[in-house]
Structures are given as structure tokens and as C-alpha cells.
Design a protein around this motif. Structure first.
Motif, PDB file in Angstrom:
ATOM      1  N   TYR A 130      49.679  41.420  39.564  1.00  0.00           N
ATOM      2  CA  TYR A 130      49.194  42.704  40.091  1.00  0.00           C
ATOM      3  C   TYR A 130      49.396  43.879  39.127  1.00  0.00           C
ATOM      4  O   TYR A 130      48.889  44.968  39.393  1.00  0.00           O
ATOM      5  N   GLY A 131      50.134  43.649  38.049  1.00  0.00           N
ATOM      6  CA  GLY A 131      50.267  44.672  37.019  1.00  0.00           C
ATOM      7  C   GLY A 131      51.415  45.642  37.203  1.00  0.00           C
ATOM      8  O   GLY A 131      52.012  46.095  36.233  1.00  0.00           O
ATOM      9  N   SER A 132      51.736  45.976  38.447  1.00  0.00           N
ATOM     10  CA  SER A 132      52.791  46.954  38.707  1.00  0.00           C
ATOM     11  C   SER A 132      53.204  46.883  40.172  1.00  0.00           C
ATOM     12  O   SER A 132      52.515  46.253  40.988  1.00  0.00           O
ATOM     13  N   LEU A 133      54.289  47.561  40.496  1.00  0.00           N
ATOM     14  CA  LEU A 133      54.704  47.663  41.895  1.00  0.00           C
ATOM     15  C   LEU A 133      53.622  48.367  42.700  1.00  0.00           C
ATOM     16  O   LEU A 133      53.279  47.930  43.811  1.00  0.00           O
ATOM     17  N   GLN A 134      53.086  49.441  42.145  1.00  0.00           N
ATOM     18  CA  GLN A 134      52.030  50.175  42.843  1.00  0.00           C
ATOM     19  C   GLN A 134      50.814  49.293  43.061  1.00  0.00           C
ATOM     20  O   GLN A 134      50.150  49.357  44.102  1.00  0.00           O
ATOM     21  N   GLY A 135      50.519  48.443  42.072  1.00  0.00           N
ATOM     22  CA  GLY A 135      49.392  47.510  42.190  1.00  0.00           C
ATOM     23  C   GLY A 135      49.585  46.536  43.341  1.00  0.00           C
ATOM     24  O   GLY A 135      48.632  46.202  44.055  1.00  0.00           O
ATOM     25  N   ILE A 136      50.811  46.081  43.534  1.00  0.00           N
ATOM     26  CA  ILE A 136      51.116  45.186  44.658  1.00  0.00           C
ATOM     27  C   ILE A 136      50.924  45.929  45.980  1.00  0.00           C
ATOM     28  O   ILE A 136      50.286  45.426  46.918  1.00  0.00           O
TER      29      ILE A 136
END
Length: 261
Positions: free
Chosen positions: A205-211
Motif C-alpha cells: 500500500y506504500g504507506s500507513l495513509q495508503g492502507i
């Protein structure tokens, strides 16, 4: 001319030295005296090795920080500094000053945030800093201007080494720790998600925000667990992210080191 600031994580260094001396000497006063001498000797070795233009030792204030206000359990269970050593710190700071090395400590900020502020300020001005510490939390500061040196292992860590070691670039480490937590600081992260799963999630997902923002993970149970525990993850991210904008009240020139001492 490019400056090099040697930033000593003082308590990280001193507590490890004292732990050895405490085991070897029943006389606490003798252990403290040898700790002072050994710490000064360590600084001399570090200066000879790195040949910095500027040096500073950063100490913790041992008071509650903004992290404790956000999360009262922060560092709960961590062994406190021995009372005798705490009382002796001013003597060690005086010894450092005799060597021409300033000590930095405030009543409101953690040493980690002070170190982050110093390193970031240097980096923004394309100046070099070397952080002397065994604390992996400083990995998030690594870039082409900033290195970490482990005095006890005689080893350097740069951004490339972290990428090889953790399979993540340094800019994603706070997201990783936000999910996994940091047990030594009693930061829980998202319960039930370990390092391998967190790594897989960040790769996908690339990042926590992406998740958290993804709408395509209805069958991805680990991702759903992170989303369900969004508040805990975001709090953990805030706790593990070092502050880098603390007003310092002095200039780099105040920390210039000369070999005349």
C-alpha cells in the motif's frame, strides 16, 4: 566550508558505560569516577576518529515530555536512571566542558527531539552531522548529510544500510513503527501485526495513509485490522516521529570545537 557536527546521545553512552562499571565495582563512588573518566575518554576517541568542527552532548531532562501527555504509558516499565548516576551527571557535564564540549539539556524536551532538531537543521543547510547512539529511532533522520555511529560496535549506519537491513527506505520507518509499535517505549502500535506483516502491508500500500485510505482491501485482514485500529496507529506514528523544530536558542558557531582544550 562544510561543517561536521558530532552529536553525542549522552545518556545512551553514559548509561552503558556505568552499567559495566556498576557490575565491576562494589564502591558506587568509584564506579561513578571511572564512568566519568571513561566517558571523557570515549569523547576523545570520537573526536580523533571523526575530526568534527563542532561537538555537543545532548542529555535527557528526566521529566515528563509531550509524549507522556499524549500517552501516559509512554516508556512505562523502562528501568529508570540510577539515583547515584543521576546526581553525578552535572559532574560529568563539567568534565565535558573542561574538554571544550557543551552539554544541551532542557526541562521540556526529550534528547531525541533535540538531536533530531540539530541534525535536521544541519542537513537543511547541507552541513554534515554524525549522531553517536545505539538508538534505532534515529534511523528516520538518515540522509546524505546525516550518519549514525555506534561507539560500542565501532560501526556506521547510513540510509543504504537501513534499506538493506529492514527492506524499507528510512522515510517509511515511522509508518512501520506506527504499525508494529516499539516495545522498549511501551508503544503498542496495532496489536496482532508483527514486523513481517507490517512490511508486507507497506510494500503493497506504500504507506500507513495508503492502507487507511484504500477501498480495495475488503479481503485483506491485516489491512482491515490496521484500519479498525486507525486511532492507535496514528497515535503511535505521532509518538515515534521525532520533532525537528525545537527552538534551540544558540547557533552552530557556539558549538565549535578547538583542539586547544
Amino acid at each position: 566550508m562544510i561543517s561536521t557536527l558530532l552529536i553525542i546521545d549522552a545518556m545512551n553512552l553514559i548509561r552503558r558505560i556505568y552499567a559495566i562499571q556498576e557490575k565491576q565495582h562494589a564502591d558506587i563512588n568509584k564506579a561513578l569516577q571511572i564512568t566519568s573518566a571513561t566517558a571523557c575518554n570515549a569523547l576523545q576517541k570520537l573526536i580523533r576518529l571523526h575530526r568534527p568542527t563542532h561537538v555537543i552532548c545532548v542529555f535527557d531532562s528526566h521529566t515528563s515530555s509531550w509524549r507522556h501527555q499524549l500517552y501516559p504509558q509512554y516508556k512505562q516499565g523502562r528501568k529508570p536512571i540510577p539515583t547515584q548516576l543521576k546526581a553525578h551527571l552535572e559532574n560529568i557535564q563539567d568534565d565535558f566542558l573542561e574538554m571544550g564540549i557543551e552539554s544541551l539539556v532542557t526541562e521540556t524536551d526529550e534528547a531525541d527531539d533535540l538531536i533530531a532538531t540539530l541534525a535536521t537543521k544541519l542537513s537543511l543547510n547541507e552541513q554534515k552531522s554524525i549522531i553517536v547512539s545505539t538508538d534505532k529511532g534515529f534511523y528516520q533522520l538518515l540522509n546524505k548529510h546525516t550518519l549514525i555511529y555506534d561507539y560500542f560496535q565501532n560501526s556506521y549506519t547510513d540510509a543504504g544500510r537501513v534499506l538493506n537491513k529492514m527492506s524499507l527506505p528510512v522515510e517509511k520507518l515511522t509508518d512501520f513503527w506506527a504499525i508494529t509499535g516499539i516495545s522498549s517505549s511501551a508503544i503498542k502500535g496495532v496489536e496482532g501485526i508483527g514486523e513481517k506483516r507490517a512490511l508486507a502491508l507497506l510494500h503493497e500500500y506504500g504507506s500507513l495513509q495508503g492502507i487507511l485510505e484504500s477501498t480495495e482491501n475488503e479481503k485483506d485482514k491485516p489491512a482491515l485490522k490496521v484500519k479498525k485500529n486507525q486511532q492507535a496507529a496514528l497515535l503511535s506514528k505521532q509518538l515515534v516521529t521525532l520533532k525537528s523544530d525545537i527552538p534551540l536558542g544558540f547557533n552552530l558557531q557556539d558549538l565549535r570545537f578547538t583542539t586547544s582544550h
